[in-house]
Design a protein around this motif. Structure first.
Motif, PDB file in Angstrom:
ATOM      1  N   GLY A  19       0.809  -1.221   0.000  1.00  0.00           N
ATOM      2  CA  GLY A  19       0.000   0.000   0.000  1.00  0.00           C
ATOM      3  C   GLY A  19       0.833   1.257   0.000  1.00  0.00           C
ATOM      4  N   GLY A  20       2.051   1.172   0.537  1.00  0.00           N
ATOM      5  CA  GLY A  20       2.938   2.327   0.534  1.00  0.00           C
ATOM      6  C   GLY A  20       3.760   2.460  -0.729  1.00  0.00           C
ATOM      7  N   ARG A  21       3.689   1.443  -1.613  1.00  0.00           N
ATOM      8  CA  ARG A  21       4.474   1.471  -2.843  1.00  0.00           C
ATOM      9  C   ARG A  21       3.609   1.602  -4.095  1.00  0.00           C
ATOM     10  NH1 ARG A  21       7.753  -3.913  -2.678  1.00  0.00           N
ATOM     11  NH2 ARG A  21       8.603  -3.061  -4.620  1.00  0.00           N
ATOM     12  N   LEU A  22       2.299   1.462  -3.945  1.00  0.00           N
ATOM     13  CA  LEU A  22       1.413   1.554  -5.097  1.00  0.00           C
ATOM     14  C   LEU A  22       1.213   3.011  -5.490  1.00  0.00           C
ATOM     15  CD1 LEU A  22      -1.327  -1.097  -4.217  1.00  0.00           C
ATOM     16  CD2 LEU A  22       0.251  -1.167  -6.150  1.00  0.00           C
ATOM     17  N   LEU A  23       1.581   3.334  -6.699  1.00  0.00           N
ATOM     18  CA  LEU A  23       1.431   4.710  -7.156  1.00  0.00           C
ATOM     19  C   LEU A  23      -0.029   5.033  -7.469  1.00  0.00           C
ATOM     20  CD1 LEU A  23       4.583   4.986  -9.443  1.00  0.00           C
ATOM     21  CD2 LEU A  23       4.308   5.676  -7.062  1.00  0.00           C
ATOM     22  N   ASN A  24      -0.788   4.057  -7.905  1.00  0.00           N
ATOM     23  CA  ASN A  24      -2.219   4.272  -8.176  1.00  0.00           C
ATOM     24  C   ASN A  24      -3.052   3.581  -7.096  1.00  0.00           C
ATOM     25  OD1 ASN A  24      -1.353   1.754  -9.191  1.00  0.00           O
ATOM     26  ND2 ASN A  24      -3.117   1.625 -10.570  1.00  0.00           N
ATOM     27  N   LEU A  25      -2.724   3.898  -5.853  1.00  0.00           N
ATOM     28  CA  LEU A  25      -3.361   3.256  -4.709  1.00  0.00           C
ATOM     29  C   LEU A  25      -4.879   3.410  -4.733  1.00  0.00           C
ATOM     30  CD1 LEU A  25      -3.246   1.881  -1.905  1.00  0.00           C
ATOM     31  CD2 LEU A  25      -2.947   4.167  -0.921  1.00  0.00           C
ATOM     32  N   ALA A  26      -5.380   4.586  -5.077  1.00  0.00           N
ATOM     33  CA  ALA A  26      -6.825   4.822  -5.009  1.00  0.00           C
ATOM     34  C   ALA A  26      -7.582   3.847  -5.899  1.00  0.00           C
ATOM     35  CB  ALA A  26      -7.147   6.264  -5.405  1.00  0.00           C
ATOM     36  N   GLU A  27      -7.094   3.659  -7.130  1.00  0.00           N
ATOM     37  CA  GLU A  27      -7.786   2.765  -8.060  1.00  0.00           C
ATOM     38  C   GLU A  27      -7.709   1.321  -7.580  1.00  0.00           C
ATOM     39  OE1 GLU A  27      -6.696   6.416 -10.281  1.00  0.00           O
ATOM     40  OE2 GLU A  27      -5.613   5.052  -8.965  1.00  0.00           O
ATOM     41  N   LEU A  85      -7.109  -3.060 -18.249  1.00  0.00           N
ATOM     42  CA  LEU A  85      -7.314  -3.548 -16.892  1.00  0.00           C
ATOM     43  C   LEU A  85      -6.739  -2.530 -15.916  1.00  0.00           C
ATOM     44  CD1 LEU A  85      -5.873  -7.107 -17.592  1.00  0.00           C
ATOM     45  CD2 LEU A  85      -8.303  -6.618 -17.333  1.00  0.00           C
ATOM     46  N   ILE A  86      -7.173  -2.598 -14.660  1.00  0.00           N
ATOM     47  CA  ILE A  86      -6.553  -1.749 -13.649  1.00  0.00           C
ATOM     48  C   ILE A  86      -5.199  -2.359 -13.311  1.00  0.00           C
ATOM     49  CG2 ILE A  86      -6.671  -0.879 -11.291  1.00  0.00           C
ATOM     50  CD1 ILE A  86      -9.673  -0.836 -11.513  1.00  0.00           C
ATOM     51  N   PRO A  87      -4.112  -1.694 -13.643  1.00  0.00           N
ATOM     52  CA  PRO A  87      -2.798  -2.270 -13.359  1.00  0.00           C
ATOM     53  C   PRO A  87      -2.353  -1.952 -11.940  1.00  0.00           C
ATOM     54  CG  PRO A  87      -2.539  -0.201 -14.501  1.00  0.00           C
ATOM     55  CD  PRO A  87      -4.030  -0.401 -14.338  1.00  0.00           C
ATOM     56  N   LEU A  88      -1.365  -2.696 -11.483  1.00  0.00           N
ATOM     57  CA  LEU A  88      -0.666  -2.347 -10.252  1.00  0.00           C
ATOM     58  C   LEU A  88       0.561  -1.551 -10.664  1.00  0.00           C
ATOM     59  CD1 LEU A  88      -0.662  -5.850  -8.495  1.00  0.00           C
ATOM     60  CD2 LEU A  88      -2.302  -4.001  -8.154  1.00  0.00           C
ATOM     61  N   ARG A  89       0.625  -0.275 -10.295  1.00  0.00           N
ATOM     62  CA  ARG A  89       1.778   0.566 -10.603  1.00  0.00           C
ATOM     63  C   ARG A  89       2.634   0.624  -9.338  1.00  0.00           C
ATOM     64  NH1 ARG A  89       1.143   0.861 -16.167  1.00  0.00           N
ATOM     65  NH2 ARG A  89      -0.738   2.010 -16.742  1.00  0.00           N
ATOM     66  N   ILE A  90       3.735  -0.111  -9.342  1.00  0.00           N
ATOM     67  CA  ILE A  90       4.525  -0.307  -8.134  1.00  0.00           C
ATOM     68  C   ILE A  90       5.852   0.429  -8.240  1.00  0.00           C
ATOM     69  CG2 ILE A  90       5.573  -2.027  -6.620  1.00  0.00           C
ATOM     70  CD1 ILE A  90       3.660  -4.080  -7.927  1.00  0.00           C
ATOM     71  N   ALA A  91       6.138   1.254  -7.251  1.00  0.00           N
ATOM     72  CA  ALA A  91       7.428   1.935  -7.204  1.00  0.00           C
ATOM     73  C   ALA A  91       8.496   0.929  -6.798  1.00  0.00           C
ATOM     74  CB  ALA A  91       7.377   3.089  -6.201  1.00  0.00           C
ATOM     75  N   ALA A  92       9.507   0.767  -7.650  1.00  0.00           N
ATOM     76  CA  ALA A  92      10.609  -0.164  -7.377  1.00  0.00           C
ATOM     77  C   ALA A  92      11.913   0.558  -7.659  1.00  0.00           C
ATOM     78  CB  ALA A  92      10.485  -1.410  -8.244  1.00  0.00           C
ATOM     79  N   GLY A  93      12.450   1.224  -6.651  1.00  0.00           N
ATOM     80  CA  GLY A  93      13.652   2.022  -6.846  1.00  0.00           C
ATOM     81  C   GLY A  93      13.348   3.206  -7.757  1.00  0.00           C
ATOM     82  N   ASP A  94      14.122   3.324  -8.841  1.00  0.00           N
ATOM     83  CA  ASP A  94      13.888   4.417  -9.784  1.00  0.00           C
ATOM     84  C   ASP A  94      12.995   3.982 -10.938  1.00  0.00           C
ATOM     85  OD1 ASP A  94      15.626   2.665 -10.943  1.00  0.00           O
ATOM     86  OD2 ASP A  94      17.061   4.184 -11.631  1.00  0.00           O
ATOM     87  N   ARG A  95      12.395   2.797 -10.839  1.00  0.00           N
ATOM     88  CA  ARG A  95      11.517   2.289 -11.889  1.00  0.00           C
ATOM     89  C   ARG A  95      10.081   2.204 -11.394  1.00  0.00           C
ATOM     90  NH1 ARG A  95      15.594  -1.883 -12.649  1.00  0.00           N
ATOM     91  NH2 ARG A  95      14.183  -3.246 -11.475  1.00  0.00           N
TER      92      ARG A  95
END
Length: 270
Positions: A156-164, A217-227
């Motif tokens: 939950g702290g790494r998802l950039l599109n947490l709301a969706e 689809l609703i993707p999971l946008r996950i912050a992983a370092g600089d990616r």
């Protein structure tokens, strides 16, 4: 010591509960089961006692989960017919082999196996990415995948599109709780819905473009370092299960939504 009253479930009340949960009238259920609406009414009020075959037929028409079919049978005075074995039981060796094959075959992408309450049963090596930086208390058995997905100290702290993602998962969990009659799912929904997140408004606004009309689809946008890793999921279950445990297992596989994410997993999987 004061005597404690033991509450016994009645078949009629359970049948009525499942019929109402499925939003089916007595008449519609009677037609599908090949009996009269009067008979269904008598079963619900306790004026008639069902046969084992009738319990099975009504449960099938109402798509009652196997665990609850056993409850219906017991309430009607019959022994449960659907066994519930541990995943590691010898009788489930073929099931375990199938799960292991699917998990290994999905590398280098993540895949997990969960039970009906979204507790982790098995995972492949690539799924370890979801556990990076997660506090030990969230990794105590049973590890809950839904909790990891939305907890502010986990994914939950790494998802950039947490709301969706949060909105979708909470709706899914609520529907599952309502359709399955499983109180654990309702409690889990309420727990996840109560999570609060710090400094999310600005992040959500900054990455609003990451979910748009072009997404299928609703993707999971996950912050992983600089990616930013972008993933979507599929869920598979076993067909025609006759064991309670097997009927409640689901395999969730994660797939790259873009070439950059696919390349990142291919590199990490070497």
């Amino acid at each position: 010591m004061e005597a404690v009253a033991v509450h016994e479930e009645s078949f009629g009340s359970l049948l009525r509960s499942w019929r109402q949960r499925r939003r089916v009238s007595q008449l519609d259920l009677a037609i599908e089961a090949g009996v009269s609406a009067r008979h269904v009414s008598f079963l619900e009020t306790g004026r008639a006692r069902p046969s084992r075959e009738m319990v099975t037929r009504l449960a099938e028409e109402l798509d009652v989960p196997l665990r609850h079919r056993n409850r219906l049978l017991v309430a009607a005075g019959f022994a449960p017919v659907y066994p519930e074995r541990e995943v590691r039981a010898p009788e489930l060796q073929a099931v375990r082999q199938a799960l292991d094959t699917i998990l290994a075959g999905h590398e280098p992408y993540p895949a997990v196996v969960v039970d009906v309450a979204w507790n982790l049963v098995a995972a492949n090596a690539a799924a370890g990415m979801f556990l990076e930086g997660v506090p030990d208390e969230l990794l105590q058995e049973p590890v809950n995948v839904m909790r990891l997905s939305l907890h502010p100290d986990a994914m939950g702290g790494r998802l950039l599109n947490l709301a969706e993602v949060r909105g979708h998962l909470l709706r899914q969990l609520r529907r599952q709780a309502e359709s399955s009659g499983d109180g654990r799912l309702a409690e889990l929904h309420d727990e996840l819905a109560a999570y609060t997140y710090k400094d999310r408004a600005g992040v959500e606004a900054d990455v609003a473009h990451l979910v748009g009309p072009s997404d299928l689809l609703i993707p999971l946008r996950i912050a992983a370092g600089d990616r930013v890793l972008s993933l979507f999921t599929t869920i598979a279950t076993f067909g025609t299960p006759m064991d309670v445990t097997v009927s409640e297992l689901a395999i969730e596989t994660f797939w790259p939504a873009d070439e950059e994410t696919a390349a990142a997993f291919r590199v990490s999987g070497r």
